[in-house]
Enzyme design. Structure first.
Site, PDB file in Angstrom:
ATOM      1  N   HIS A   1       0.830  -1.207   0.000  1.00 35.55           N
ATOM      2  CA  HIS A   1       0.000   0.000   0.000  1.00 35.55           C
ATOM      3  C   HIS A   1       0.867   1.263   0.000  1.00 35.55           C
ATOM      4  O   HIS A   1       1.898   1.318   0.683  1.00 35.55           O
ATOM      5  CB  HIS A   1      -0.861   0.073   1.265  1.00 35.55           C
ATOM      6  CG  HIS A   1      -1.983  -0.907   1.330  1.00 35.55           C
ATOM      7  ND1 HIS A   1      -1.794  -2.259   1.420  1.00 35.55           N
ATOM      8  CD2 HIS A   1      -3.323  -0.705   1.353  1.00 35.55           C
ATOM      9  CE1 HIS A   1      -2.979  -2.861   1.499  1.00 35.55           C
ATOM     10  NE2 HIS A   1      -3.924  -1.937   1.455  1.00 35.55           N
TER      11      HIS A   1
ATOM     12  N   ASN B   1       8.408  -4.390   3.322  1.00 37.94           N
ATOM     13  CA  ASN B   1       7.003  -4.063   3.563  1.00 37.94           C
ATOM     14  C   ASN B   1       6.597  -4.387   4.998  1.00 37.94           C
ATOM     15  O   ASN B   1       5.918  -3.590   5.669  1.00 37.94           O
ATOM     16  CB  ASN B   1       6.125  -4.829   2.569  1.00 37.94           C
ATOM     17  CG  ASN B   1       4.669  -4.403   2.618  1.00 37.94           C
ATOM     18  OD1 ASN B   1       4.325  -3.363   3.135  1.00 37.94           O
ATOM     19  ND2 ASN B   1       3.806  -5.239   2.059  1.00 37.94           N
TER      20      ASN B   1
END
Length: 261
Positions: free
Chosen positions: A125, A155
């Site tokens: 994201h 991440n």
């Protein structure tokens, strides 16, 4: 200074090692506008970043953020948010959350779920799911228009810590905090999937506190062994990317950033 192409472009995500989970977009996505004129409040002074003119981009509004999408890389260039402690996160992630292809983008311009399958990259994201104030906004954050191929350990590690630290700062802030999260690509960089989705070399998260005037950015290589480091100034981010991400600040932007992270 980075070449111009490097200036196109960011809680937890499913990894590309998991099976691709087909899902229809949330029912309300189709109603969302596709012009920043309809969601100006995500930008400081209602002015989007000052990127050079280009035809291969699409503006997309969501309930909790806005995205400028690149046709060339089939990823977001950046995601813009306006956060404050009265409306930040606190929404429990649902098991039904699924990534989905962005139907507002023509099929020839968007990434698909299969592009990430067995790619070795997470679906990372830009506007984090953990920032969202409603269940609808969280579901919308799983649009692939808000996602870039991201190193799995980055991440879930250094980048996740930066996202969490930013939320903690917003919860202490006395007013609005504007956040721009972007991705930076190199000429001839890696691509994944049938659609050739671009893999960014770097990610950044720019934070501006309206109340204090403090502005700083986190700059991270998109690689497994990256660690959280000292933030850089706004001017340094502009120098590295050749883009004025907060045009309302002008040349008087403060060079300060919080000591406590």
């Amino acid at each position: 200074m980075l070449p111009l192409l490097r200036c196109i472009p960011l809680l937890a995500c499913l990894t590309a090692a998991l099976p691709t989970l087909a899902a229809a977009p949330p029912a309300d996505v189709a109603r969302l506008p596709s012009s920043f004129a309809s969601c100006p409040d995500f930008f400081l002074g209602q002015k989007p970043p000052a990127l050079p003119a280009a035809s291969k981009r699409r503006e997309l509004c969501f309930d909790g953020f806005a995205v400028l999408h690149s046709v060339e890389t089939r990823t977001p260039i950046y995601a813009a948010q306006r956060l404050n402690r009265r409306a930040l996160g606190g929404i429990k992630r649902q098991k039904s959350d699924r990534f989905f292809a962005e139907a507002r983008l023509p099929s020839a311009e968007r990434a698909s779920l299969d592009d990430y399958k067995r790619s070795g990259y997470s679906r990372g994201h830009l506007a984090p799911a953990g920032d969202m104030a409603t269940e609808a906004a969280m579901a919308q954050s799983f649009s692939l228009a808000n996602v870039v191929p991201q190193s799995m350990r980055h991440n879930s590690g250094a980048w996740s810590k930066i996202e969490e630290d930013t939320r903690k700062y917003v919860q202490r802030a006395k007013g609005d905090v504007y956040v721009v999260t972007g991705a930076v690509f190199s000429t001839g960089g890696e691509r994944i999937g049938r659609n050739g989705v671009g893999v960014p070399d770097h990610l950044f998260k720019l934070v501006h506190d309206v109340h204090t005037g403090q502005t700083w950015a986190h700059w991270q290589a998109n690689q497994d062994d990256e660690r959280p480091g000292r933030p850089i100034s706004y001017q340094e981010l502009v120098r590295r990317t050749s883009i004025d991400w907060l045009p309302m600040l002008g040349p008087q932007a403060k060079l300060t950033f919080p000591v406590r992270r």
